[in-house]
Write a protein that holds these residues in place. Structure first.
Motif, PDB file in Angstrom:
ATOM      1  N   ASN A 107     -13.151   2.070  34.907  1.00 50.37           N
ATOM      2  CA  ASN A 107     -12.523   0.800  36.040  1.00 50.37           C
ATOM      3  C   ASN A 107     -12.948   0.002  35.475  1.00 50.37           C
ATOM      4  N   PRO A 108     -11.698  -0.585  35.012  1.00 48.85           N
ATOM      5  CA  PRO A 108     -12.643  -2.677  34.558  1.00 48.85           C
ATOM      6  C   PRO A 108     -13.401  -3.343  35.312  1.00 48.85           C
ATOM      7  N   ASP A 109     -13.771  -3.483  36.370  1.00 46.88           N
ATOM      8  CA  ASP A 109     -14.175  -4.627  36.937  1.00 46.88           C
ATOM      9  C   ASP A 109     -16.165  -3.820  35.983  1.00 46.88           C
ATOM     10  N   ASN A 110     -16.005  -2.295  36.358  1.00 51.68           N
ATOM     11  CA  ASN A 110     -17.657  -1.687  35.808  1.00 51.68           C
ATOM     12  C   ASN A 110     -17.738  -1.971  33.875  1.00 51.68           C
ATOM     13  N   PHE A 111     -16.356  -1.790  33.554  1.00 53.89           N
ATOM     14  CA  PHE A 111     -16.056  -2.152  32.371  1.00 53.89           C
ATOM     15  C   PHE A 111     -16.796  -3.657  31.804  1.00 53.89           C
ATOM     16  N   LEU A 112     -16.536  -4.531  32.869  1.00 54.74           N
ATOM     17  CA  LEU A 112     -17.683  -6.046  31.822  1.00 54.74           C
ATOM     18  C   LEU A 112     -18.853  -5.561  33.419  1.00 54.74           C
ATOM     19  N   ARG A 113     -18.720  -5.314  34.426  1.00 56.93           N
ATOM     20  CA  ARG A 113     -20.501  -5.518  34.932  1.00 56.93           C
ATOM     21  C   ARG A 113     -21.023  -4.789  34.240  1.00 56.93           C
TER      22      ARG A 113
ATOM     23  N   ALA B 223     -24.966 -32.218  51.073  1.00 57.07           N
ATOM     24  CA  ALA B 223     -25.318 -31.109  49.311  1.00 57.07           C
ATOM     25  C   ALA B 223     -25.268 -29.896  49.803  1.00 57.07           C
ATOM     26  N   ASP B 224     -26.828 -29.530  50.589  1.00 58.23           N
ATOM     27  CA  ASP B 224     -26.858 -28.408  50.966  1.00 58.23           C
ATOM     28  C   ASP B 224     -25.370 -27.310  51.103  1.00 58.23           C
ATOM     29  N   ILE B 225     -25.515 -27.826  51.947  1.00 55.00           N
ATOM     30  CA  ILE B 225     -23.965 -27.195  52.909  1.00 55.00           C
ATOM     31  C   ILE B 225     -23.175 -27.112  51.870  1.00 55.00           C
ATOM     32  N   TYR B 226     -22.640 -27.782  51.083  1.00 59.53           N
ATOM     33  CA  TYR B 226     -21.474 -27.464  50.159  1.00 59.53           C
ATOM     34  C   TYR B 226     -21.789 -26.692  49.195  1.00 59.53           C
ATOM     35  N   LYS B 227     -22.725 -26.687  48.638  1.00 61.42           N
ATOM     36  CA  LYS B 227     -23.628 -25.748  47.384  1.00 61.42           C
ATOM     37  C   LYS B 227     -23.433 -24.350  47.939  1.00 61.42           C
ATOM     38  N   HIS B 228     -23.991 -24.012  49.870  1.00 64.60           N
ATOM     39  CA  HIS B 228     -23.589 -23.071  50.161  1.00 64.60           C
ATOM     40  C   HIS B 228     -22.370 -21.302  50.609  1.00 64.60           C
ATOM     41  N   LYS B 229     -20.907 -23.886  50.725  1.00 67.09           N
ATOM     42  CA  LYS B 229     -19.867 -22.861  51.273  1.00 67.09           C
ATOM     43  C   LYS B 229     -19.661 -22.943  49.810  1.00 67.09           C
ATOM     44  N   LEU B 230     -19.524 -22.926  48.466  1.00 68.90           N
ATOM     45  CA  LEU B 230     -19.508 -22.840  47.411  1.00 68.90           C
ATOM     46  C   LEU B 230     -19.802 -21.304  47.265  1.00 68.90           C
ATOM     47  N   LYS B 231     -20.713 -21.533  47.267  1.00 70.47           N
ATOM     48  CA  LYS B 231     -21.058 -19.787  46.690  1.00 70.47           C
ATOM     49  C   LYS B 231     -20.385 -18.996  47.566  1.00 70.47           C
ATOM     50  N   GLN B 232     -20.700 -19.194  48.518  1.00 71.79           N
ATOM     51  CA  GLN B 232     -19.750 -18.036  49.164  1.00 71.79           C
ATOM     52  C   GLN B 232     -18.430 -18.036  48.961  1.00 71.79           C
ATOM     53  N   ASN B 233     -17.871 -19.106  48.636  1.00 70.32           N
ATOM     54  CA  ASN B 233     -16.348 -18.948  47.891  1.00 70.32           C
ATOM     55  C   ASN B 233     -16.487 -18.474  46.574  1.00 70.32           C
ATOM     56  N   ILE B 234     -17.106 -18.621  46.114  1.00 70.13           N
ATOM     57  CA  ILE B 234     -16.862 -17.971  44.759  1.00 70.13           C
ATOM     58  C   ILE B 234     -17.720 -16.356  45.439  1.00 70.13           C
ATOM     59  N   ASN B 235     -18.017 -15.912  45.896  1.00 71.20           N
ATOM     60  CA  ASN B 235     -18.534 -14.486  46.798  1.00 71.20           C
ATOM     61  C   ASN B 235     -17.243 -13.623  46.751  1.00 71.20           C
TER      62      ASN B 235
ATOM     63  N   HIS C 112      -9.536  -7.789  42.230  1.00 80.42           N
ATOM     64  CA  HIS C 112     -10.549  -8.113  42.739  1.00 80.42           C
ATOM     65  C   HIS C 112     -11.354  -8.259  42.230  1.00 80.42           C
ATOM     66  N   ASN C 113     -12.116  -6.928  42.396  1.00 76.46           N
ATOM     67  CA  ASN C 113     -13.571  -7.499  41.426  1.00 76.46           C
ATOM     68  C   ASN C 113     -13.396  -7.363  40.109  1.00 76.46           C
ATOM     69  N   THR C 114     -12.611  -6.560  39.736  1.00 77.34           N
ATOM     70  CA  THR C 114     -12.165  -7.566  38.219  1.00 77.34           C
ATOM     71  C   THR C 114     -12.774  -8.817  37.352  1.00 77.34           C
ATOM     72  N   GLU C 115     -11.817  -9.702  38.706  1.00 78.19           N
ATOM     73  CA  GLU C 115     -11.783 -10.577  38.313  1.00 78.19           C
ATOM     74  C   GLU C 115     -13.538 -11.458  38.555  1.00 78.19           C
ATOM     75  N   ILE C 116     -14.135 -10.828  39.557  1.00 79.35           N
ATOM     76  CA  ILE C 116     -14.996 -11.533  40.126  1.00 79.35           C
ATOM     77  C   ILE C 116     -16.208 -10.910  38.450  1.00 79.35           C
ATOM     78  N   ALA C 117     -16.424 -10.141  38.000  1.00 76.35           N
ATOM     79  CA  ALA C 117     -16.742  -9.174  37.082  1.00 76.35           C
ATOM     80  C   ALA C 117     -16.453  -9.956  35.684  1.00 76.35           C
ATOM     81  N   TYR C 118     -15.092 -10.389  35.777  1.00 73.87           N
ATOM     82  CA  TYR C 118     -15.022 -11.149  34.611  1.00 73.87           C
ATOM     83  C   TYR C 118     -14.689 -12.983  34.878  1.00 73.87           C
ATOM     84  N   ALA C 119     -15.341 -13.400  36.142  1.00 73.44           N
ATOM     85  CA  ALA C 119     -15.896 -14.689  35.937  1.00 73.44           C
ATOM     86  C   ALA C 119     -17.439 -14.297  35.944  1.00 73.44           C
TER      87      ALA C 119
END
Length: 222
Positions: free
Chosen positions: A165-171, A84-96, A123-130
């Protein structure tokens, strides 16, 4: 031992949480374990109770039951926890590395509505949006903010280099000022009158005697 229901179910190969709860209640009722309900960030706690049996029963428990628990149950539980810890770590990396697209339905509409769309920042905008959505913002609110900001830039004739920039607009949470409840439509800028404007205005308003001007150009009074 501290472990949540899902991990304990996996360790005991149980498919239904109700089965685990029933077995746990029976063990508690029999006085074989102590149980403390967990809370967010702190899983359930279990403690096996020491018994006073006849020597024969106690010997069986100590020599047969405990070794099985230690050699078979604990390793399985530990393996589940590590997985479970490994999965959480991979999930966090995937989100990043890749924003969680699946829960987002209106990002492309937001992107199309925003007044500035540098592809290098998408790409950065999509992360900031999420991040904004996971932080509690409604996607419809973010779309409204983008539309209002675009309208404001058009009315104020904002130069492209000064549009966020849209990413800064959100972040930077700049979108908050353009939500429906806080946005006020700006007043168009009043353009200063230039010398050319004043000259053209004078020509348009000057009163000419066109008949006299025509006679003068023809060189006579006829």
């Amino acid at each position: 031992m501290t472990v949540d229901n899902l991990r304990l179910m996996a360790a005991m190969q149980m498919g239904r949480e109700a089965t685990l709860i029933k077995a746990r209640d029976e063990l508690i009722k029999a006085g074989l374990i102590e149980y403390q309900k967990g809370k967010k960030g702190s899983p359930n706690r279990y403690k096996m109770i020491s018994f006073t049996f006849k020597n024969e029963v106690q010997s069986v428990v100590e020599n047969e039951v405990y070794p099985v628990v230690e050699s078979e149950v604990y390793p399985v539980v530990e393996g589940v926890v590590q997985s479970a810890d490994i999965y959480k770590h991979k999930l966090k990396q995937n989100i990043n590395n890749n924003p969680p697209i699946s829960p987002l339905r209106m990002f492309e509409q937001f992107w199309a509505a925003y007044p500035k769309q540098p592809m290098a920042a998408k790409h950065n905008t999509e992360i900031a949006y999420a991040d904004a959505v996971m932080g509690g913002a409604e996607e419809s609110e973010l779309l409204t903010a983008a539309l209002n900001y675009a309208e404001s830039c058009r009315i104020l004739e904002t130069d492209a280099q000064y549009i966020k920039n849209p990413d800064n607009f959100l972040r930077d949470n700049a979108f908050v000022g353009y939500l429906a409840e806080s946005y006020k439509k700006p007043v168009p800028k009043v353009r200063k009158e230039t010398a050319a404007d004043r000259y053209n205005k004078g020509i348009m308003t000057q009163d000419y005697d066109y008949d006299a001007l025509e006679r003068e150009l023809l060189g006579g009074d006829n």
